[in-house]
Design a protein around this motif. Structure first.
Motif, PDB file in Angstrom:
ATOM      1  N   PRO A 103      87.916  30.966  -3.577  1.00 39.98           N
ATOM      2  CA  PRO A 103      87.046  31.450  -2.504  1.00 39.98           C
ATOM      3  C   PRO A 103      87.113  30.572  -1.259  1.00 39.98           C
ATOM      4  O   PRO A 103      86.723  31.006  -0.181  1.00 39.98           O
ATOM      5  N   ILE A 107      87.149  33.728 -10.147  1.00 40.03           N
ATOM      6  CA  ILE A 107      86.747  33.168  -8.857  1.00 40.03           C
ATOM      7  C   ILE A 107      86.700  31.669  -9.092  1.00 40.03           C
ATOM      8  O   ILE A 107      85.798  31.161  -9.768  1.00 40.03           O
ATOM      9  N   PHE A 133      81.303  35.287  -3.198  1.00 39.93           N
ATOM     10  CA  PHE A 133      82.275  36.300  -3.646  1.00 39.93           C
ATOM     11  C   PHE A 133      81.731  37.096  -4.835  1.00 39.93           C
ATOM     12  O   PHE A 133      81.946  38.297  -4.956  1.00 39.93           O
TER      13      PHE A 133
END
Ligand code: SF4
Length: 653
Positions: free
Chosen positions: A124, A170, A199
Motif C-alpha cells: 500500500p 495487503i 486499502f
C-alpha cells in the motif's frame, strides 16, 4: 500506562494460555490459509522472472523443501505475463503450488497477474503513490481527496480478483510508507497499520474479503508492535479477522537472519498470531523453508501446556517499547546498564584460560593481558569448578552456593542460591546474589524479602512448554507488586542442533526483551552447540531486540527477480571490511526500485542501480550514483570514513 485485560484481548486470545487467533479462512488455489488450517510456509524466488525455466526449477526446489506458496516478482507487464508460462511449466511437471505475484508501483502488472496466479501481493506504500520523501500538509478535505484517488486506482484490481477468485495480500513495509502516511502518522507502527487499513476499507466496501495482511519491518520491535496494533484496530473497527502473514524484512543471512526472524515471528506466534510465515534470509530460498518449518512446528503441540496463573491486571503496553524499571545491583539493571550475558561453562571438565576464548576473552601471552571483544560475556556460571588463574577485570564468576562458600574470599565471585535456601537465610554475598526462581515461586514471603534485599538479582527459569508466557507472568507479578528486583531471563536447552538453539532461544527470550522485560540472558545448554555458539546467540538476541548493540547490523534484502548483483557474495565482502563497526547499520539492497525504501533506518546504503552499477546512500540521501561494482565496496568505506564513522580494524582488536 496500564492496560486492562479486556483491552488486551484485542491483540491476542490469552496472555497465559496458548491458543491461535481465530481468523477468516482465505482461499489461495487449493491451499487455504487461516481458520483452522496449519501455519503455512512460504518463500520467494530469486531468479529473474523472465527466466522461465530457471524460475520453474527454483519453484520446484522450494516446493520440495516444503514451501506451500511461492511468490514471484512482477515488476512490469512483461514479467506478469510470463507468470502464465511459469505456471504452465509447473503444472506440466505436476506442481500445482499456488503462485503469488509480488507487485510494487505497477497497477497494470497487478491487474494482469491477478488473472493468472492465485494471489497478488500489493504494497500500500507504493501501489498508488510515488515516493519522494516529501512532507505534505493535508487538510481533512485534501486527505480525503487522496483516498478517493487511491480508490479509483485500486478498484479495478479488486474487481478482477473477485471475478477470478484471486486472493490478495495487503503487505505494508515499514521502510516504504507513502509520503501521505508519513506526513500524517510518521514513521510509526500506527502509520503502518493505517497504510493497510486505507486499502482494506476499500476492499470491504466492495465486499471483497479474500485478503491476507502483513506488517513487515527489519526492526523486530517495530514489526511486533505493528502486528499487535493491527489486530487491535481490526477488532476496534469491526473489520473481519483477516489472516496474518508474518515476516521480518531484510533480516540478513546466517545466524543474524535466523535470530532476527525468530525474535519477530516467534514473539507473535507465541501469542497465537500468524497464519503463514516467510523467513527472509539472504540465502537460497529453499534454505528459508526449514527455518520457517522449525519455527512453526513448536506450536503443533503447544495447546495443553502446564497451566499458567491468570493475569488480572496487565501493566505492559504491547504497542510501544518501555524498559521495566529496576534497581541497579552492581552492574545489572537500573536505567543505564545494558542487559548482561551470563554464559554457562559448568559442564566443562576443567576451566582453563583457553575456555574463555569462546566467550569473548582472548589472552595475549606476549603482552600478558586479556583482550576483551564486543561479545565478551559479563559473567560465567562455573557450577562447582574453581579457577586457578587470574580472570579478566570485567568478568564475574557465579558458583553454586555451597562452592561459593569455599571461594568467597576471591574477587568477583557470587553465589547462585536456590529460592528455598534464600528464604531459609543462608549466608549471602554482601554485593550480589543470584536467586534461582520459577514463576510458581513468586509468593508474598519471597516478594517481601526481595523488596528489602538490595543485593538480589533473580535468575528466572521455567520448564513450562509455553515458556515465554510463563516468564512474562513472573514479570507481571513483580511489576504489579512494585518489586523492582532485576531479572536475568534463564532458559535451559538440551540435545538441540545449533540452528534449533538459535531459533528457540530467540523466540523464548526475544518476546520478553521486545517488551522491555529482562536485565540479562542466561542460556544453560547441554549438547546444544559449542560455548561460542551459545555465547554468540545471547549477544545476537540482544542485538536483534536492539537492547544491546555489539556489532555492525546488516539490513540485506533476500533478493528476488529484480536483484542486480550477487547479494550473498556482496554481503560477505562488505561484512569482511566492516564487521568491526559496532552500532553502524548498513543496508545492502538488490535494486533501486524498492531498496532505498526498504532499508528503513540504515545509516549507509549499498543499492543496485543498474547492471554492474551501485548507488550509495547516507541515510535516505543519494551520495554516489552509478559507481562501478568493482569500486563500490571501497567507495562505501570512503563514505563511512568521510562521515566520521570509520575505525581501523587494528584499533578494535
Ligand atoms: S530490494 Fe531486493 S528483494 Fe526487494 S525488490 Fe529489490 S531486489 Fe527484490
Amino acid at each position: 500506562m496500564n492496560q486492562s485485560i479486556d483491552a488486551l484481548k484485542q491483540y491476542c486470545n490469552s496472555l497465559v494460555q496458548y491458543s491461535r487467533r481465530q481468523t477468516l479462512e482465505v482461499n489461495i488455489g487449493d491451499v487455504p490459509m487461516g481458520g483452522t488450517n496449519p501455519i503455512r510456509i512460504q518463500s520467494m524466488t530469486t531468479v529473474d522472472t523472465m527466466d522461465t525455466q530457471g524460475s520453474i526449477e527454483q519453484v520446484i526446489r522450494m516446493v520440495d523443501a516444503g514451501c506451500e506458496y511461492v511468490r514471484i516478482t512482477a515488476p512490469s507487464i512483461k514479467e506478469a505475463q510470463n507468470l502464465a508460462e511459469i505456471r504452465k511449466g509447473l503444472h506440466l511437471r505436476g506442481y500445482k503450488v499456488p503462485l503469488v505475484a509480488d507487485i510494487h508501483f505497477t497497477p497494470n502488472a497487478a491487474e494482469l497477474a491477478a488473472r493468472i496466479v492465485e494471489k497478488v501481493r500489493i504494497n500500500p506504500g507504493n501501489y498508488a503513490d510515488k515516493k519522494r520523501f516529501e512532507t505534505i500538509e493535508y487538510t481533512e478535505a485534501s486527505y480525503q481527496a487522496e483516498l478517493n484517488r487511491i480508490r479509483e486506482k485500486f478498484l479495478p484490481l479488486i474487481r478482477i480478483c473477485k471475478e477470478h477468485g484471486t486472493a490478495m495480500r495487503i503487505g505494508t513495509n515499514h521502510g516504504s510508507l507513502s509520503d501521505r502516511i508519513m506526513s500524517r502518522y510518521g514513521d510509526s507502527p500506527m502509520g503502518m497499520v493505517e497504510s493497510a487499513l486505507e486499502f482494506l476499507r476499500i476492499c470491504e466496501d466492495e465486499q471483497y474479503f479474500n485478503i491476507v495482511l502483513s506488517m513487515k519491518s527489519s526492526n523486530p520491535q517495530v514489526m511486533v508492535q505493528a502486528y499487535r496494533l493491527l489486530v487491535q484496530k481490526l477488532d476496534e473497527e469491526g473489520l473481519k479477522p483477516y489472516p496474518l502473514h508474518l515476516g521480518v524484512t531484510e533480516a540478513g543471512d546466517g545466524e543474524d537472519g535466523r535470530i532476527k526472524s525468530s525474535v519477530g515471528i516467534g514473539t507473535l506466534l507465541e501469542d497465537g498470531l500468524g497464519d503463514t510465515i516467510r523467513v527472509s534470509l539472504t540465502e537460497e530460498p529453499e534454505a528459508e523453508v526449514p527455518v520457517a518449518r522449525e519455527l512453526a512446528a513448536r506450536y503443533e503441540h503447544r495447546v495443553g501446556h502446564t497451566p499458567i496463573a491468570p493475569i488480572v491486571h496487565y501493566p505492559i503496553t504491547p504497542f510501544e517499547y518501555n524498559r521495566r524499571v529496576t534497581r541497579e545491583v552492581l552492574n545489572i539493571g537500573g536505567t543505564h546498564a545494558v542487559p548482561r550475558v551470563i554464559t554457562d561453562l559448568s559442564g566443562r571438565d576443567k576451566i582453563t584460560v583457553a575456555s574463555l576464548f569462546a566467550v569473548g576473552y582472548q589472552y595475549s601471552v606476549p603482552l600478558d593481558k586479556w583482550n576483551i571483544t564486543d561479545t565478551a560475556c559479563d559473567y560465567i556460571f562455573l557450577g562447582d569448578h574453581a579457577v586457578d588463574f587470574e580472570i579478566p577485570g570485567t568478568l564475574g564468576l557465579l558458583y553454586h552456593h555451597a562452592t561459593w562458600l569455599t571461594q568467597r574470599g576471591k574477587d568477583r565471585t557470587y553465589p547462585v542460591i536456590p529460592v528455598s535456601e534464600y528464604l531459609r537465610g543462608v549466608e549471602q554475598s554482601p554485593v550480589l546474589n543470584f536467586v534461582r526462581v520459577t514463576p510458581e515461586d513468586m509468593d508474598q514471603a519471597l516478594l517481601v524479602r526481595l523488596k528489602q534485599d538490595t543485593t538480589a538479582v533473580l535468575l528466572a527459569t521455567t520448564d513450562n512448554a509455553h515458556a515465554m508466557a510463563a516468564l512474562r507472568r513472573l514479570f507481571v507479578e513483580l511489576i504489579n507488586q512494585g518489586c523492582d528486583v532485576p531479572v536475568i531471563i534463564g532458559r535451559q536447552y538440551q540435545d538441540l542442533n545449533g540452528e534449533q538453539l538459535q531459533l528457540y532461544a530467540a523466540t523464548d527470550t526475544g518476546g520478553l526483551l521486545v517488551d522491555g522485560l529482562g536485565d540479562g540472558l542466561f542460556l544453560e545448554t547441554v549438547r546444544s552447540g559449542s560455548d561460542k555458539l551459545v555465547n554468540d546467540t545471547a549477544f545476537n538476541i540482544l542485538q536483534a531486540t536492539r537492547t544491546r548493540i555489539s556489532k555492525t547490523e546488516y539490513i540485506s534484502c533476500p533478493s528476488c527477480g529484480r536483484t542486480l548483483f550477487d547479494l550473498q557474495e556482496t554481503t560477505a565482502r562488505i561484512r569482511v571490511r566492516t564487521s568491526h563497526l559496532k552500532g553502524i547499520k548498513i543496508g545492502i539492497m538488490g535494486c533501486i526500485v524498492n531498496g532505498p525504501g526498504e532499508m528503513a533506518d540504515a545509516d549507509y546504503g549499498y543499492v543496485g542501480s543498474g547492471p554492474g552499477r551501485i548507488t550509495l546512500y547516507k541515510g535516505k540521501e543519494v551520495v554516489r550514483k552509478n559507481v562501478p561494482t568493482v569500486e563500490a565496496v571501497d567507495e562505501l568505506i570512503n563514505l563511512i570514513r568521510e562521515h566520521g564513522d570509520w575505525i581501523e580494524q587494528e584499533s578494535v582488536n
